[in-house]
Design a protein around this motif. Structure first.
Motif, PDB file in Angstrom:
ATOM      1  N   GLN A 144       0.844  -1.190   0.000  1.00 12.96           N
ATOM      2  CA  GLN A 144       0.000   0.000   0.000  1.00 12.96           C
ATOM      3  C   GLN A 144       0.882   1.244   0.000  1.00 12.96           C
ATOM      4  OE1 GLN A 144      -3.533  -0.360   2.802  1.00 12.96           O
ATOM      5  NE2 GLN A 144      -2.036  -1.680   3.791  1.00 12.96           N
ATOM      6  N   ALA A 176      10.370   8.184   2.415  1.00 11.56           N
ATOM      7  CA  ALA A 176      11.804   7.928   2.224  1.00 11.56           C
ATOM      8  C   ALA A 176      12.629   9.122   2.720  1.00 11.56           C
ATOM      9  CB  ALA A 176      12.089   7.637   0.749  1.00 11.56           C
ATOM     10  N   ALA A 333       1.095   7.685  -4.080  1.00  9.52           N
ATOM     11  CA  ALA A 333       0.710   6.746  -5.139  1.00  9.52           C
ATOM     12  C   ALA A 333       1.084   7.287  -6.514  1.00  9.52           C
ATOM     13  CB  ALA A 333      -0.787   6.460  -5.057  1.00  9.52           C
ATOM     14  N   ASP A 336       4.809   6.947  -6.774  1.00 12.74           N
ATOM     15  CA  ASP A 336       5.178   5.563  -6.515  1.00 12.74           C
ATOM     16  C   ASP A 336       6.598   5.449  -5.963  1.00 12.74           C
ATOM     17  OD1 ASP A 336       4.743   2.930  -6.220  1.00 12.74           O
ATOM     18  OD2 ASP A 336       4.679   2.432  -8.339  1.00 12.74           O
ATOM     19  N   SER A 337       6.873   6.273  -4.966  1.00 15.43           N
ATOM     20  CA  SER A 337       8.208   6.281  -4.373  1.00 15.43           C
ATOM     21  C   SER A 337       8.156   5.662  -2.990  1.00 15.43           C
ATOM     22  CB  SER A 337       8.716   7.712  -4.292  1.00 15.43           C
ATOM     23  OG  SER A 337       7.743   8.540  -3.675  1.00 15.43           O
ATOM     24  N   ARG A 338       7.499   4.520  -2.889  1.00 18.79           N
ATOM     25  CA  ARG A 338       7.400   3.817  -1.608  1.00 18.79           C
ATOM     26  C   ARG A 338       8.748   3.272  -1.201  1.00 18.79           C
ATOM     27  NH1 ARG A 338       2.269   0.405  -3.594  1.00 18.79           N
ATOM     28  NH2 ARG A 338       3.134   0.946  -5.632  1.00 18.79           N
ATOM     29  N   THR A 339       8.911   3.029   0.094  1.00 14.38           N
ATOM     30  CA  THR A 339      10.177   2.474   0.566  1.00 14.38           C
ATOM     31  C   THR A 339      10.075   0.949   0.629  1.00 14.38           C
ATOM     32  OG1 THR A 339       9.482   2.703   2.850  1.00 14.38           O
ATOM     33  CG2 THR A 339      10.682   4.542   1.899  1.00 14.38           C
ATOM     34  N   ALA A 340      11.224   0.316   0.669  1.00 12.20           N
ATOM     35  CA  ALA A 340      11.283  -1.138   0.585  1.00 12.20           C
ATOM     36  C   ALA A 340      10.586  -1.793   1.782  1.00 12.20           C
ATOM     37  CB  ALA A 340      12.741  -1.588   0.525  1.00 12.20           C
TER      38      ALA A 340
ATOM     39  N   ALA B 176      13.207   3.592  -7.181  1.00 12.72           N
ATOM     40  CA  ALA B 176      12.409   2.756  -6.275  1.00 12.72           C
ATOM     41  C   ALA B 176      11.339   2.001  -7.060  1.00 12.72           C
ATOM     42  CB  ALA B 176      11.788   3.628  -5.185  1.00 12.72           C
ATOM     43  N   THR B 179       7.838   2.027 -11.875  1.00 14.97           N
ATOM     44  CA  THR B 179       6.832   3.089 -11.954  1.00 14.97           C
ATOM     45  C   THR B 179       7.414   4.403 -11.447  1.00 14.97           C
ATOM     46  OG1 THR B 179       5.173   1.391 -11.569  1.00 14.97           O
ATOM     47  CG2 THR B 179       4.439   3.648 -11.437  1.00 14.97           C
ATOM     48  N   HIS B 180       8.176   4.326 -10.370  1.00 16.02           N
ATOM     49  CA  HIS B 180       8.878   5.502  -9.859  1.00 16.02           C
ATOM     50  C   HIS B 180       9.843   6.033 -10.916  1.00 16.02           C
ATOM     51  CE1 HIS B 180      12.284   7.210  -7.267  1.00 16.02           C
ATOM     52  NE2 HIS B 180      11.321   8.075  -7.197  1.00 16.02           N
ATOM     53  N   ARG B 206      -1.470   1.931 -14.700  1.00 20.17           N
ATOM     54  CA  ARG B 206      -0.628   2.700 -13.768  1.00 20.17           C
ATOM     55  C   ARG B 206       0.426   3.515 -14.519  1.00 20.17           C
ATOM     56  NH1 ARG B 206       0.045   4.836  -9.891  1.00 20.17           N
ATOM     57  NH2 ARG B 206       1.743   3.954  -8.682  1.00 20.17           N
ATOM     58  N   GLY B 312       8.688  -5.923  -3.630  1.00 18.52           N
ATOM     59  CA  GLY B 312       8.835  -5.283  -2.328  1.00 18.52           C
ATOM     60  C   GLY B 312      10.214  -4.719  -2.065  1.00 18.52           C
ATOM     61  N   LEU B 313      11.220  -5.124  -2.872  1.00 20.80           N
ATOM     62  CA  LEU B 313      12.548  -4.539  -2.697  1.00 20.80           C
ATOM     63  C   LEU B 313      12.577  -3.088  -3.163  1.00 20.80           C
ATOM     64  CD1 LEU B 313      14.964  -7.345  -3.948  1.00 20.80           C
ATOM     65  CD2 LEU B 313      14.322  -6.797  -1.603  1.00 20.80           C
ATOM     66  N   ARG B 314      11.649  -2.719  -4.039  1.00 18.96           N
ATOM     67  CA  ARG B 314      11.623  -1.353  -4.594  1.00 18.96           C
ATOM     68  C   ARG B 314      12.982  -0.977  -5.161  1.00 18.96           C
ATOM     69  NH1 ARG B 314       7.571  -1.753  -5.904  1.00 18.96           N
ATOM     70  NH2 ARG B 314       7.395   0.377  -6.537  1.00 18.96           N
ATOM     71  N   SER B 337      13.453  11.109  -3.432  1.00 19.88           N
ATOM     72  CA  SER B 337      12.884   9.791  -3.170  1.00 19.88           C
ATOM     73  C   SER B 337      13.919   8.714  -3.455  1.00 19.88           C
ATOM     74  CB  SER B 337      11.657   9.588  -4.051  1.00 19.88           C
ATOM     75  OG  SER B 337      11.978   9.887  -5.404  1.00 19.88           O
ATOM     76  N   ARG B 338      15.127   8.937  -2.956  1.00 23.42           N
ATOM     77  CA  ARG B 338      16.191   7.955  -3.150  1.00 23.42           C
ATOM     78  C   ARG B 338      15.911   6.681  -2.370  1.00 23.42           C
ATOM     79  NH1 ARG B 338      20.748  12.330  -1.810  1.00 23.42           N
ATOM     80  NH2 ARG B 338      18.999  13.333  -0.784  1.00 23.42           N
ATOM     81  N   ASP B 343      20.066  -1.254   1.066  1.00 18.33           N
ATOM     82  CA  ASP B 343      19.448  -2.081   0.023  1.00 18.33           C
ATOM     83  C   ASP B 343      20.287  -2.050  -1.248  1.00 18.33           C
ATOM     84  OD1 ASP B 343      17.432  -2.369   1.839  1.00 18.33           O
ATOM     85  OD2 ASP B 343      16.089  -0.959   0.873  1.00 18.33           O
TER      86      ASP B 343
END
Lengths: 464, 464
Positions: A144, A176, A333, A336-340, B176, B179-180, B206, B312-314, B337-338, B343
């Motif tokens: 999410q 992040a 969203a 889309d710069s979610r963290t791992a 990340a 998409t990012h 997306r 999930g590793l992004r 957004s690094r 990782d």
């Protein structure tokens, strides 16, 4: 064009177009070495394996290898296989010029960093092992946008307990780092129609830049001994504050002003962003809780692991009022710069297991000791220099003795391989102040701290 | 307002304002429990420790604890300390409504996921341990926006060797996820004046959304058995392609069309984004190298660990032509957004140690086997169904037998607890096609694959 996967040892991409296979293989390999696609020292597959993968005779590969060894592109040594030679001068690959390195600095007293040598590597690895061993496989999928429930739950409990934040897991968004969080917030506010945001007249230029990038107009609020001044708020849609410990002047935002900012937000629909960047580090008995608890519907609380653990983790968190939640999650969203996921689960485990509390307590003692030494050294060695601000955080503000100028002191420090910054580095355009240094005492590794202090004293006591 | 840190056991934020200390402590604790700041089950500090921290008498704390135990807010058991009770009904905290969970699915044949149960947890941990043990402390600080040099170097070598990419470390930007990366690219193109981008008529919604969010107009390019059609390029500034394996139709972009797209880019200054999302998974001998090698000054190559390891590793990467580098790095710096340093170092170690190649080879064999079983099952059990596309990647396109409709088949599958998607899910607005299913065979865990195939066959063979 017929091309092939070699699946022995390494994946090697070879172009075997044309009719003469040995020549084609030679040409492919030579071209790969010449252009740098195969880098010096790379081990090539054994000829038998490569031949099998390509569906050609082993001798063909062996002959191609032999030819290229003869030409100097490859080297073959008994028992260690065939490798790309290190000799041939490769053409410089096209690419951007690498950033010029900063001038040589051996002692760093700039603000904004914790002591990176004290990062608890072993404990972090243990938490990572736990997270890897216990997470369900589907945790490795697409998460999410607001982050893993495990981490949001751990943070809600921790923030309520340690910082007095009125938080629940559903109000938390994992980011992040704080600057990333600020960009998400700026974008969310802009999308909701905000036009202008107030920032403290002293702070990170990066933060002002990020807010400007989202399309907001940035307005400086004067800062004094009671923190940011609630002036001109009628023209603002939001303000960014550091209530616990103004960065970098060290003031605490007074209770009266907290109430004034909160009242403005309640009346106008404005938003307060509370940057609690170092709220964990308070060295006296009196710590103010998060301002967010005063006005949880109008204050976005922002915390980070950059000071308590390390900036390189890229982990920060927002506690977001309900009315802003969908806009902030929408920003996350959209980019889309979610963290791992694994990092999030590792931090959740780190908090839940008590490791985070223990590490903060250890760090707090160490930084308190560093601050005491710094203040004592300055008092003894630098007559006329005055330390401002609370005993907290990772930096102090030093008013320079009469007649000293920031730029001169910074230059003299640099000549001693010491990095330190003047307050001007953090001032918004048009802000005037008396000369002062921002001294970050968290940055040097422990073994360098004594020398860093000695060089700072020497810099400050030499003739102007 | 006088407040205090309690530094025994846990960090506890207590408000001791007012003159009657015991009452103030009781009120603070009661309020913290009532509002959920202290959650049920939380262990409170021993009275002696809390008293020491607060500078008050131990009896005062003991009496306050006793009072709150009497009121039911706390519980005290001999030997296990004083805890927040689990009984009191806490007011529901304000917060957004949690997202509605997806309908119950036991078997998932949707595309876009690898088999998450095969993620090499132990090997990843070993690489993480290596990275933690060997990284310099300053790696934990603030990184360059394009990523750690160790990972960029490892990727440059790997991509040249395995995908024929003309890469060097300075041309790589770590992101990340794809998409990012696409958002960063879209923003960079828009800042350079681009207005319109072509995308394949079939692909992820997306991706179209993210490009639209950056301010670009998105135009669909028709897709046939030779991949995307280079039509109407005069009005475009960029195109997004999946040359190795069109997603989700499975076509390969023909050599002729590659040259046409490259020629357009060279002539017009246009940019090709090559989404090489599953280029590592090719099950026959003939693999086309990355299109980027044809036109390294005009093609941005994009790769990802989302299919080879886990989403999930992004972690994803771009190989960026020199002319676009500063704009892409500028996007990354603006949003900040690094991805986490650790990782990045873990993946670098994973690649350099050969673990990445080995994992890909194992995965390639497993997915090839899954694909063979799927194709054989469909051939045997579903007369009139035709599998399209290359033997590659993690999905096939199945043309439905005459008379079957996508939505009906998807609904019938759902009734069997099986998730599968029609091609319409991936079609850009206005795209027409004959009914087809996109079947992702990577998603189910190994133990569920046989049943998933059986349910798919049953769905497809039941009366329309």
């Amino acid at each position: 064009m017929v091309e092939t996967w070699a699946i022995s040892g390494v994946d090697l991409h070879v172009d075997l177009s044309g009719t003469r296979v040995r020549e084609a293989l030679e040409r492919s390999l030579r071209d790969a070495v010449q252009t740098g696609r195969l880098t010096p020292g790379t081990l090539l597959p054994p000829s038998r394996a490569l031949a099998g993968d390509l569906g050609i005779a082993r001798n063909t590969v062996a002959e191609a290898y032999g030819q290229l060894v003869g030409e100097g592109w490859l080297t073959a040594r008994q028992g260690s296989g065939t490798r790309v030679a290190t000799q041939p001068a490769l053409p410089a690959p096209a690419g951007p010029v690498t950033a010029v390195p900063a001038p040589a600095i051996r002692y760093d007293l700039r603000a904004g960093y914790p002591d990176l040598t004290s990062f608890p590597r072993g404990e972090w690895l243990a938490a990572c092992r736990s997270a890897l061993n216990t997470m369900p496989a589907d945790a490795l999928g697409y998460d999410q946008p607001h982050g893993r429930a495990e981490l949001r739950t751990a943070l809600a409990t921790y923030l309520a307990r340690a910082r007095g934040v009125r938080a629940n897991a559903d109000a938390i968004v994992v980011c992040a780092g704080f600057t990333h969080a600020l960009w998400l917030l700026g974008r969310a506010l802009r999308h909701r129609g905000a036009r202008a945001i107030g920032v403290e007249a002293y702070g990170h230029q990066r933060h002002r830049d990020v807010l400007t990038d989202t399309g907001l107009r940035v307005v400086a609020l004067p800062v004094d001994a009671d923190g940011a001044t609630p002036a001109g708020l009628d023209n603002l849609d939001a303000v960014l504050l550091t209530p616990a410990h103004q960065f970098p002047t060290g003031a605490v935002l007074s209770a009266r002003r907290r109430i004034e900012f909160a009242a403005w937000a309640a009346k106008s629909g404005g938003v307060v962003i509370e940057d609690d960047y170092d709220g964990e580090f308070r060295y006296d008995r009196r710590a103010l809780g998060a301002m967010q608890a005063l006005a949880p519907n109008d204050v976005v609380y922002a915390g980070t692991a950059s000071k308590t653990l390390a900036p390189g983790l890229r982990l920060a968190w927002l506690v977001v009022p309900t009315r802003l939640m969908s806009a902030v999650v929408g920003s996350q969203a959209a980019v889309d710069s979610r963290t791992a996921v694994l990092d999030q689960l590792t931090l959740a485990e780190f908090i839940d297991s008590g490791r985070y509390d223990r590490h903060i307590r250890r760090s707090r003692l160490a930084y308190r000791h560093r601050r005491d030494r710094l203040v004592a050294t300055l008092a003894r060695r630098v007559p006329g220099g005055t330390v401002r601000g609370l005993p907290a955080g990772l930096q102090v503000l030093l008013d320079l003795p009469a007649g000293r100028h920031e730029t001169d002191v910074v230059a003299h420090a640099a000549a001693r391989e010491l990095a330190v910054e003047g307050l001007a580095t953090y001032a918004a355009d048009g802000t005037e102040h008396t000369p002062a240094l921002v001294i970050g005492y968290g940055t040097p590794p422990p073994h360098a701290y004594t020398t860093a202090l000695a060089r700072l004293s020497a810099t400050l006591t030499e003739a102007p």
